[in-house]
Scaffold this motif. Structure first.
Motif, mmCIF file in Angstrom:
data_model
loop_
_atom_site.group_PDB
_atom_site.id
_atom_site.type_symbol
_atom_site.label_atom_id
_atom_site.label_comp_id
_atom_site.label_asym_id
_atom_site.label_seq_id
_atom_site.Cartn_x
_atom_site.Cartn_y
_atom_site.Cartn_z
ATOM 1 N N THR A 22 0.838 -1.183 0.000
ATOM 2 C CA THR A 22 0.000 0.000 0.000
ATOM 3 C C THR A 22 0.881 1.244 0.000
ATOM 4 O OG1 THR A 22 -1.739 1.212 1.195
ATOM 5 C CG2 THR A 22 -0.199 -0.053 2.526
ATOM 6 N N ASN A 23 0.317 2.380 -0.393
ATOM 7 C CA ASN A 23 1.076 3.623 -0.337
ATOM 8 C C ASN A 23 0.474 4.598 0.669
ATOM 9 O OD1 ASN A 23 -1.180 4.396 -1.723
ATOM 10 N ND2 ASN A 23 -0.129 4.959 -3.600
ATOM 11 N N GLU A 24 -0.487 4.130 1.454
ATOM 12 C CA GLU A 24 -1.129 4.957 2.485
ATOM 13 C C GLU A 24 -1.379 4.119 3.723
ATOM 14 O OE1 GLU A 24 -4.574 6.939 0.975
ATOM 15 O OE2 GLU A 24 -3.496 7.764 -0.730
ATOM 16 N N ILE A 25 -0.338 3.495 4.244
ATOM 17 C CA ILE A 25 -0.521 2.534 5.327
ATOM 18 C C ILE A 25 -1.052 3.174 6.610
ATOM 19 C CG2 ILE A 25 1.836 2.563 6.261
ATOM 20 C CD1 ILE A 25 1.415 -0.636 6.283
ATOM 21 N N ASP A 26 -0.611 4.386 6.920
ATOM 22 C CA ASP A 26 -1.068 5.024 8.162
ATOM 23 C C ASP A 26 -2.573 5.280 8.134
ATOM 24 O OD1 ASP A 26 1.459 5.251 9.589
ATOM 25 O OD2 ASP A 26 2.007 6.738 8.084
ATOM 26 N N SER A 27 -3.081 5.809 7.032
ATOM 27 C CA SER A 27 -4.522 6.079 6.956
ATOM 28 C C SER A 27 -5.325 4.789 6.874
ATOM 29 C CB SER A 27 -4.847 7.016 5.796
ATOM 30 O OG SER A 27 -4.498 6.433 4.569
ATOM 31 N N LEU A 28 -4.808 3.771 6.183
ATOM 32 C CA LEU A 28 -5.496 2.473 6.135
ATOM 33 C C LEU A 28 -5.590 1.871 7.525
ATOM 34 C CD1 LEU A 28 -6.751 0.070 4.654
ATOM 35 C CD2 LEU A 28 -4.419 -0.759 4.202
ATOM 36 N N TYR A 29 -4.485 1.860 8.231
ATOM 37 C CA TYR A 29 -4.459 1.310 9.595
ATOM 38 C C TYR A 29 -5.429 2.062 10.497
ATOM 39 C CZ TYR A 29 -2.394 -0.522 13.924
ATOM 40 O OH TYR A 29 -2.182 -1.140 15.132
ATOM 41 N N GLN A 30 -5.406 3.390 10.449
ATOM 42 C CA GLN A 30 -6.295 4.181 11.294
ATOM 43 C C GLN A 30 -7.764 3.935 10.955
ATOM 44 O OE1 GLN A 30 -5.229 5.996 14.036
ATOM 45 N NE2 GLN A 30 -7.416 5.845 14.440
ATOM 46 N N GLU A 53 4.083 -1.275 12.627
ATOM 47 C CA GLU A 53 5.441 -0.988 13.056
ATOM 48 C C GLU A 53 6.391 -1.020 11.867
ATOM 49 O OE1 GLU A 53 6.962 -3.838 15.861
ATOM 50 O OE2 GLU A 53 6.484 -5.533 14.595
ATOM 51 N N ILE A 54 7.533 -0.398 12.061
ATOM 52 C CA ILE A 54 8.574 -0.425 11.042
ATOM 53 C C ILE A 54 9.415 -1.672 11.263
ATOM 54 C CG2 ILE A 54 10.628 0.739 10.149
ATOM 55 C CD1 ILE A 54 9.272 3.392 10.955
ATOM 56 N N LYS A 55 9.573 -2.450 10.199
ATOM 57 C CA LYS A 55 10.323 -3.702 10.257
ATOM 58 C C LYS A 55 11.772 -3.472 9.854
ATOM 59 C CE LYS A 55 6.690 -6.208 11.205
ATOM 60 N NZ LYS A 55 6.546 -6.963 12.438
ATOM 61 N N PRO A 56 12.689 -4.350 10.291
ATOM 62 C CA PRO A 56 14.109 -4.195 9.952
ATOM 63 C C PRO A 56 14.382 -4.239 8.453
ATOM 64 C CG PRO A 56 13.820 -5.869 11.657
ATOM 65 C CD PRO A 56 12.456 -5.457 11.200
ATOM 66 N N TRP A 57 13.485 -4.808 7.668
ATOM 67 C CA TRP A 57 13.699 -4.936 6.224
ATOM 68 C C TRP A 57 13.169 -3.730 5.448
ATOM 69 C CZ3 TRP A 57 11.384 -8.644 9.266
ATOM 70 C CH2 TRP A 57 9.990 -8.640 9.314
ATOM 71 N N GLY A 58 12.868 -2.626 6.155
ATOM 72 C CA GLY A 58 12.514 -1.381 5.477
ATOM 73 C C GLY A 58 11.066 -1.253 5.068
ATOM 74 N N GLN A 59 10.195 -1.975 5.744
ATOM 75 C CA GLN A 59 8.765 -1.884 5.469
ATOM 76 C C GLN A 59 8.043 -1.464 6.744
ATOM 77 O OE1 GLN A 59 6.961 -2.899 2.383
ATOM 78 N NE2 GLN A 59 9.039 -2.501 1.715
ATOM 79 N N LYS A 60 6.997 -0.683 6.572
ATOM 80 C CA LYS A 60 6.074 -0.386 7.657
ATOM 81 C C LYS A 60 4.897 -1.320 7.435
ATOM 82 C CE LYS A 60 4.528 3.774 9.948
ATOM 83 N NZ LYS A 60 4.285 5.226 9.773
#
Length: 120
Positions: free
Chosen positions: A69-77, A93-100
């Motif tokens: 997704t390109n809008e993870i914060d708004s989707l999660y909320q 959360e932000i993962k060690p592999w560079g993904q939120k």
């Protein structure tokens, strides 16, 4: 030439699957024909298919889909606002592999993980 990948996941009860994905996650049903043993849903160009598997034991289901997704914060909320349960180990959360990322479990324990690349 490959153009798309479409996951096929098990479902025990078509009505429960429709309720979860369409009512809670705002997917839309694809097609005009109703097949009692099959379901196709779509949202924002992402398509998922489901096949009936009445004998499925949810705790033994390892079906998984990773959705970018390109809008993870708004989707999660939006999911929090509508009280869609987040996987107990899947908070945003932000993962060690560079993904939120965050994760959901559908009624049949198919794991849906949503991820967005972190810009550095």
């Amino acid at each position: 030439m490959l153009t798309a990948i479409i996951p096929k996941l098990p479902m025990r009860n078509r009505d429960n699957t429709i309720s979860y994905y369409i009512d809670s996650l705002e997917f839309k049903k694809v097609g005009t024909m109703d097949y009692p043993d099959y379901l196709i849903i779509e949202k924002d160009g992402i398509e998922i298919h489901f096949f009936l598997f009445r004998a499925l034991e949810p705790e033994e289901n390892y079906g998984q889909v990773y959705i970018r997704t390109n809008e993870i914060d708004s989707l999660y909320q939006s999911l929090l606002n509508t009280r869609v349960p987040i996987h107990p180990n899947g908070a945003l959360e932000i993962k060690p592999w560079g993904q939120k990322e965050f994760s959901l479990l559908d009624p049949d324990h198919n794991l849906l993980t949503f991820g967005e690349s972190i810009k550095k």
